[in-house]
Scaffold this active site. Structure first.
Site, PDB file in Angstrom:
ATOM      1  N   HIS A 121      -3.994 -36.279  16.108  1.00 55.94           N
ATOM      2  CA  HIS A 121      -4.198 -35.049  16.250  1.00 55.94           C
ATOM      3  C   HIS A 121      -5.658 -34.516  16.163  1.00 55.94           C
ATOM      4  O   HIS A 121      -6.076 -33.375  16.396  1.00 55.94           O
ATOM      5  CB  HIS A 121      -3.491 -34.261  15.064  1.00 55.94           C
ATOM      6  CG  HIS A 121      -2.192 -34.379  15.030  1.00 55.94           C
ATOM      7  ND1 HIS A 121      -1.136 -33.865  15.918  1.00 55.94           N
ATOM      8  CD2 HIS A 121      -1.012 -34.613  13.988  1.00 55.94           C
ATOM      9  CE1 HIS A 121       0.113 -34.145  15.773  1.00 55.94           C
ATOM     10  NE2 HIS A 121       0.113 -34.586  14.376  1.00 55.94           N
ATOM     11  N   HIS A 160       5.611 -35.865  16.161  1.00 59.73           N
ATOM     12  CA  HIS A 160       4.733 -34.686  16.418  1.00 59.73           C
ATOM     13  C   HIS A 160       4.061 -35.265  17.872  1.00 59.73           C
ATOM     14  O   HIS A 160       3.823 -36.239  18.057  1.00 59.73           O
ATOM     15  CB  HIS A 160       3.808 -34.568  15.539  1.00 59.73           C
ATOM     16  CG  HIS A 160       4.339 -34.288  14.016  1.00 59.73           C
ATOM     17  ND1 HIS A 160       4.188 -35.302  13.154  1.00 59.73           N
ATOM     18  CD2 HIS A 160       4.660 -33.401  13.668  1.00 59.73           C
ATOM     19  CE1 HIS A 160       5.033 -34.779  12.086  1.00 59.73           C
ATOM     20  NE2 HIS A 160       5.317 -33.618  12.201  1.00 59.73           N
TER      21      HIS A 160
END
Length: 308
Positions: A121, A160
């Site tokens: 991320h 994710h």
């Protein structure tokens, strides 16, 4: 031939009590692997902190300078999920150095694992979702710069989406990003990977593997990478508190073994990182992460048998 696993005691640092990030899992994973009866012995390797030169191949200098000097604004620290500390910076530099060392070992041995990593991320200029440095992106860029590879495939099977990695390589044809993730999960605003496979909540082992097996072989054949980076997040597990999918331990083992064996069978070096996992039961969580290393040893020993 032993299984190369990269680890450093500095992967685990002291955190405030009740912090949601399970920092102790790296230490417990090392302890469990040290006691495990794997198909092959483990060759433990210890990384050095990643260099500034390697970081700046993908991250903005202003962001890195602020991170290293402790000058991130409060809002930036909140977005990262951590309060800044010198030990935190050293930890993420070691973790990223560990992924670089795993890539180097994989290029020499065919397969290697880091006992941390998967910080997908992190963006060029910002931290996000417990990720301050994007170790996958730094490692891919490092492998290209060193001439270890000319085409890198990042296989991201964390629950994710690997949004930071996708954005960092939007205009880089020598890195292909493949993310298979829960559609209705963080980040809310998805990036555009080269190939995104959004998954419905509650997907079980069989449906998950049916999806994976329908894409990965064709991707390997079409892109023909000479290095694969594999993010083996265990937050796809049915008991993970941030997951929404329904895989079991057996499903995780099959997934990891399938990806690793697909690369090894094609003689493509593969470096694997452990990715996300957020169960509060640290022993159970570490045992899930250890399935990656068990699968890696079985693949190298020729004892992995795919059910798919």
């Amino acid at each position: 031939m032993p299984l190369t696993v990269v680890h450093h005691p500095g992967y685990t640092i002291d955190m405030p009590e009740h912090h949601p990030f399970p920092m102790a899992k790296f230490r417990v994973l090392r302890e469990q692997l040290g006691e495990a009866a794997l198909a092959l012995p483990i060759d433990w390797q210890q990384p050095e902190p990643v260099t500034l030169e390697a970081l700046l191949r993908v991250h903005d200098r202003e962001y890195i300078n602020a991170l290293l000097a402790g000058q991130l604004e409060r809002a930036a620290q909140r977005r990262s999920g951590f309060v800044w500390s010198a030990s935190l910076v050293e930890r993420v530099r070691l973790e990223t150095g560990g992924t670089l060392l795993a890539v180097e070992a994989a290029c020499a041995m065919g397969l290697a694992c880091n006992s941390a990593g998967g910080t997908h991320h992190a963006h060029a200029d910002a931290a996000s979702g417990y990720c301050l440095i994007n170790d996958l992106a730094v490692a891919a860029a490092h492998a290209l710069a060193k001439g270890w590879a000319s085409r890198v495939l990042i296989v991201d099977l964390d629950v994710h989406q690997g949004d930071g990695t996708a954005r960092l390589f939007t205009h880089e044809p020598d890195v292909l990003t493949f993310s298979m993730h829960a559609a209705r999960n963080f980040p809310v605003r998805k990036a555009k990977s080269d190939l995104d496979i959004p998954l419905a909540n509650g997907l079980d082992d069989a449906a998950y593997m049916q999806t994976l097996t329908s894409y990965l072989p064709g991707l390997l054949a079409a892109y023909q990478p000479d290095l694969v980076l594999y993010d083996a997040g265990v937050d796809v597990h049915r008991d993970d508190r941030l997951g929404y999918l329904n895989l079991t331990d057996a499903g995780l083992y099959q997934r990891d073994g399938y990806v690793l064996s697909a690369c090894v069978a094609r003689e493509i070096p593969v470096a694997a990182v452990i990715g996300g996992g957020y169960d509060r039961d640290i022993a159970a969580l570490a045992a899930r992460h250890a399935l990656l290393h068990r699968a890696g040893a079985d693949v190298l020993a020729g004892s992995f048998h795919s059910h798919y």
